[in-house]
Design a protein around this motif. Structure first.
Motif, PDB file in Angstrom:
ATOM      1  N   ILE A  49     -27.702 -89.275  24.103  1.00  0.00           N
ATOM      2  CA  ILE A  49     -26.887 -90.405  23.654  1.00  0.00           C
ATOM      3  C   ILE A  49     -25.438 -89.952  23.606  1.00  0.00           C
ATOM      4  CG2 ILE A  49     -26.389 -91.983  21.751  1.00  0.00           C
ATOM      5  CD1 ILE A  49     -29.327 -91.757  20.925  1.00  0.00           C
ATOM      6  N   SER A  50     -24.568 -90.681  24.285  1.00  0.00           N
ATOM      7  CA  SER A  50     -23.151 -90.310  24.282  1.00  0.00           C
ATOM      8  C   SER A  50     -22.314 -91.535  23.940  1.00  0.00           C
ATOM      9  CB  SER A  50     -22.740 -89.756  25.649  1.00  0.00           C
ATOM     10  OG  SER A  50     -23.014 -90.686  26.680  1.00  0.00           O
ATOM     11  N   PRO A  51     -21.190 -91.328  23.246  1.00  0.00           N
ATOM     12  CA  PRO A  51     -20.332 -92.473  22.888  1.00  0.00           C
ATOM     13  C   PRO A  51     -19.800 -93.169  24.132  1.00  0.00           C
ATOM     14  CG  PRO A  51     -19.697 -90.475  21.689  1.00  0.00           C
ATOM     15  CD  PRO A  51     -20.679 -90.060  22.749  1.00  0.00           C
ATOM     16  N   LEU A  52     -19.620 -94.473  24.031  1.00  0.00           N
ATOM     17  CA  LEU A  52     -19.045 -95.216  25.148  1.00  0.00           C
ATOM     18  C   LEU A  52     -17.582 -94.818  25.322  1.00  0.00           C
ATOM     19  CD1 LEU A  52     -20.477 -98.789  24.458  1.00  0.00           C
ATOM     20  CD2 LEU A  52     -21.191 -97.196  26.240  1.00  0.00           C
ATOM     21  N   GLU A  53     -17.169 -94.724  26.569  1.00  0.00           N
ATOM     22  CA  GLU A  53     -15.769 -94.409  26.853  1.00  0.00           C
ATOM     23  C   GLU A  53     -15.030 -95.722  27.122  1.00  0.00           C
ATOM     24  OE1 GLU A  53     -15.478 -91.517  29.938  1.00  0.00           O
ATOM     25  OE2 GLU A  53     -16.630 -90.002  28.834  1.00  0.00           O
ATOM     26  N   TRP A  54     -14.461 -96.251  26.055  1.00  0.00           N
ATOM     27  CA  TRP A  54     -13.782 -97.539  26.147  1.00  0.00           C
ATOM     28  C   TRP A  54     -12.284 -97.349  26.387  1.00  0.00           C
ATOM     29  CZ3 TRP A  54     -16.648 -98.930  21.094  1.00  0.00           C
ATOM     30  CH2 TRP A  54     -17.800 -99.668  21.376  1.00  0.00           C
ATOM     31  N   GLU A  55     -11.703 -98.369  26.997  1.00  0.00           N
ATOM     32  CA  GLU A  55     -10.254 -98.464  26.987  1.00  0.00           C
ATOM     33  C   GLU A  55      -9.824 -98.839  25.565  1.00  0.00           C
ATOM     34  OE1 GLU A  55      -8.085 -97.896  29.483  1.00  0.00           O
ATOM     35  OE2 GLU A  55      -9.782 -97.263  30.733  1.00  0.00           O
ATOM     36  N   PRO A  56      -8.600 -98.515  25.165  1.00  0.00           N
ATOM     37  CA  PRO A  56      -8.140 -98.920  23.824  1.00  0.00           C
ATOM     38  C   PRO A  56      -8.318-100.426  23.644  1.00  0.00           C
ATOM     39  CG  PRO A  56      -6.556 -97.441  24.839  1.00  0.00           C
ATOM     40  CD  PRO A  56      -7.572 -97.772  25.904  1.00  0.00           C
ATOM     41  N   PRO A  57      -8.720-100.862  22.447  1.00  0.00           N
ATOM     42  CA  PRO A  57      -8.934-102.306  22.239  1.00  0.00           C
ATOM     43  C   PRO A  57      -7.655-103.093  22.445  1.00  0.00           C
ATOM     44  CG  PRO A  57      -8.910-101.121  20.140  1.00  0.00           C
ATOM     45  CD  PRO A  57      -8.929-100.084  21.216  1.00  0.00           C
ATOM     46  N   SER A  58      -7.799-104.272  23.034  1.00  0.00           N
ATOM     47  CA  SER A  58      -6.627-105.114  23.258  1.00  0.00           C
ATOM     48  C   SER A  58      -6.125-105.667  21.928  1.00  0.00           C
ATOM     49  CB  SER A  58      -6.990-106.269  24.188  1.00  0.00           C
ATOM     50  OG  SER A  58      -8.061-107.028  23.632  1.00  0.00           O
ATOM     51  N   LYS A  59      -4.832-105.821  21.829  1.00  0.00           N
ATOM     52  CA  LYS A  59      -4.230-106.340  20.599  1.00  0.00           C
ATOM     53  C   LYS A  59      -4.276-107.861  20.624  1.00  0.00           C
ATOM     54  CE  LYS A  59      -0.265-105.779  17.558  1.00  0.00           C
ATOM     55  NZ  LYS A  59       1.058-105.113  17.368  1.00  0.00           N
ATOM     56  N   LEU A  60      -4.777-108.444  19.535  1.00  0.00           N
ATOM     57  CA  LEU A  60      -4.873-109.900  19.470  1.00  0.00           C
ATOM     58  C   LEU A  60      -3.515-110.511  19.187  1.00  0.00           C
ATOM     59  CD1 LEU A  60      -8.118-110.334  17.306  1.00  0.00           C
ATOM     60  CD2 LEU A  60      -7.932-110.382  19.794  1.00  0.00           C
ATOM     61  N   SER A  61      -3.245-111.649  19.809  1.00  0.00           N
ATOM     62  CA  SER A  61      -2.051-112.411  19.455  1.00  0.00           C
ATOM     63  C   SER A  61      -2.271-113.046  18.085  1.00  0.00           C
ATOM     64  CB  SER A  61      -1.791-113.503  20.493  1.00  0.00           C
ATOM     65  OG  SER A  61      -2.825-114.491  20.434  1.00  0.00           O
ATOM     66  N   LEU A  62      -1.224-113.521  17.473  1.00  0.00           N
ATOM     67  CA  LEU A  62      -1.350-114.158  16.158  1.00  0.00           C
ATOM     68  C   LEU A  62      -2.302-115.337  16.220  1.00  0.00           C
ATOM     69  CD1 LEU A  62      -0.517-114.411  13.206  1.00  0.00           C
ATOM     70  CD2 LEU A  62       1.453-115.798  13.948  1.00  0.00           C
ATOM     71  N   ARG A  63      -2.221-116.117  17.290  1.00  0.00           N
ATOM     72  CA  ARG A  63      -3.101-117.284  17.428  1.00  0.00           C
ATOM     73  C   ARG A  63      -4.560-116.850  17.568  1.00  0.00           C
ATOM     74  NH1 ARG A  63      -2.595-122.098  22.005  1.00  0.00           N
ATOM     75  NH2 ARG A  63      -4.364-123.346  21.253  1.00  0.00           N
ATOM     76  N   GLU A  64      -4.802-115.807  18.388  1.00  0.00           N
ATOM     77  CA  GLU A  64      -6.165-115.303  18.565  1.00  0.00           C
ATOM     78  C   GLU A  64      -6.719-114.748  17.264  1.00  0.00           C
ATOM     79  OE1 GLU A  64      -6.171-113.812  23.230  1.00  0.00           O
ATOM     80  OE2 GLU A  64      -5.276-112.535  21.664  1.00  0.00           O
ATOM     81  N   TRP A  65      -5.861-114.056  16.515  1.00  0.00           N
ATOM     82  CA  TRP A  65      -6.290-113.502  15.229  1.00  0.00           C
ATOM     83  C   TRP A  65      -6.665-114.619  14.260  1.00  0.00           C
ATOM     84  CZ3 TRP A  65      -4.452-113.913  10.204  1.00  0.00           C
ATOM     85  CH2 TRP A  65      -4.999-113.010   9.287  1.00  0.00           C
TER      86      TRP A  65
END
Length: 283
Positions: A207-223
């Motif tokens: 079992i190995s951790p997923l290699e993700w790209e950094p999470p995208s930053k939400l816009s104020l509206r998305e948040w």
């Protein structure tokens, strides 16, 4: 890590019994074919144990929403009767979220439970709780969580238990490690935790951790949209259940109530190939 060899008992038995609430039941790691509609880190650990050493048996008595008193009343005696060689316990997290909980009294009960489990001679695995950044509304509970974790560490040392210090896992600061309710681990979170438990036990796995790209930053509206959706889908129903005095675990049974021999190939799903599909999961 690796300093707790998982030896069989004098009868050659290798038996893993998991106790607790939604954390151990597997909520957030959905699987339509498995009992209660979830899989979870404990199932994954059981499967890797069987791969590393054939003959492992596994029972999981955990049910979502259970408080410590329920785990003691409903799970302890059945677990002891199974004569486990490995026991995992996470309990008390739901109590911390309840108003009016006396943490000192809670941890005294918790220690009594650990003492009973440790007296069996089984390897006992305990967990601290993670500081979930759900909402500023729950920040006052942080002191309870800190006190809980301090006592768990002390109790683990006192009873020579394996401590999985969940509080310290930086990987869980990524929101993708959490399900949509923000309180339960996602499938990725359960897989990561399974790997951590196996590492602490010295059990080989891939079992190995997923290699993700950094999470995208939400816009104020998305948040704002995400916040409204979370409140509507999870927060309001949760408080509604608290007002009615009901929980999502009230009508559920343990996923693996009796020890099952874990297949070395095909995992636990192999046991259910001819069984009906599991009921849909609820959190």
């Amino acid at each position: 890590m690796g300093s707790f060899p998982l030896l069989p008992d004098r009868n050659g038995r290798r038996r893993f019994v998991a106790l607790g609430d939604s954390f151990t039941e597997g909520v957030g790691d959905r699987s339509k074919r498995l009992p209660n509609g979830v899989r979870g880190w404990a199932d994954r650990v059981a499967e890797k144990l069987a791969k590393a050493e054939p003959g492992w048996e596994y029972a999981n008595l955990a049910i979502r929403s259970k408080r410590l008193r329920h785990i003691i009343d409903e799970q302890l005696e059945p677990a002891l009767a199974m004569q486990p060689t490995l026991v995992t316990l996470y309990a008390g997290g739901n109590d911390i979220l309840d108003f009016g909980t006396d943490v000192d009294a809670l941890m005294a009960e918790y220690e009594s439970l650990v003492a009973r489990l440790a007296a069996t001679g089984a390897t006992v695995v305990l967990f601290t709780g993670f500081d979930v950044k759900v909402s500023a509304v729950l920040e006052p509970l942080k002191k309870r969580n800190i006190a809980y974790n301090r006592r768990v560490r002390e109790i683990a040392a006192r009873y020579n238990a394996v401590l999985v210090d969940y509080w310290c896992f930086d990987a869980f600061h990524d929101r993708r490690m959490w399900d949509s309710d923000r309180l339960h681990m996602s499938k990725a979170g359960h897989k990561y935790l399974a790997g951590q438990v196996l590492d602490h036990l010295g059990v080989p796995h891939k079992i190995s951790p997923l290699e993700w790209e950094p999470p995208s930053k939400l816009s104020l509206r998305e948040w704002e949209q995400a916040q409204r959706r979370w409140v509507h889908d999870w927060v309001l129903p949760l408080f509604g259940r608290k007002l009615r005095g009901v929980t999502l675990g009230d009508m559920l049974s343990p996923r693996w109530p009796e020890p099952v021999k874990v297949p070395r190939k095909g995992g636990l799903k192999k046991l259910l190939e001819k069984a009906p599909a599991a009921a849909p999961e609820g959190n």
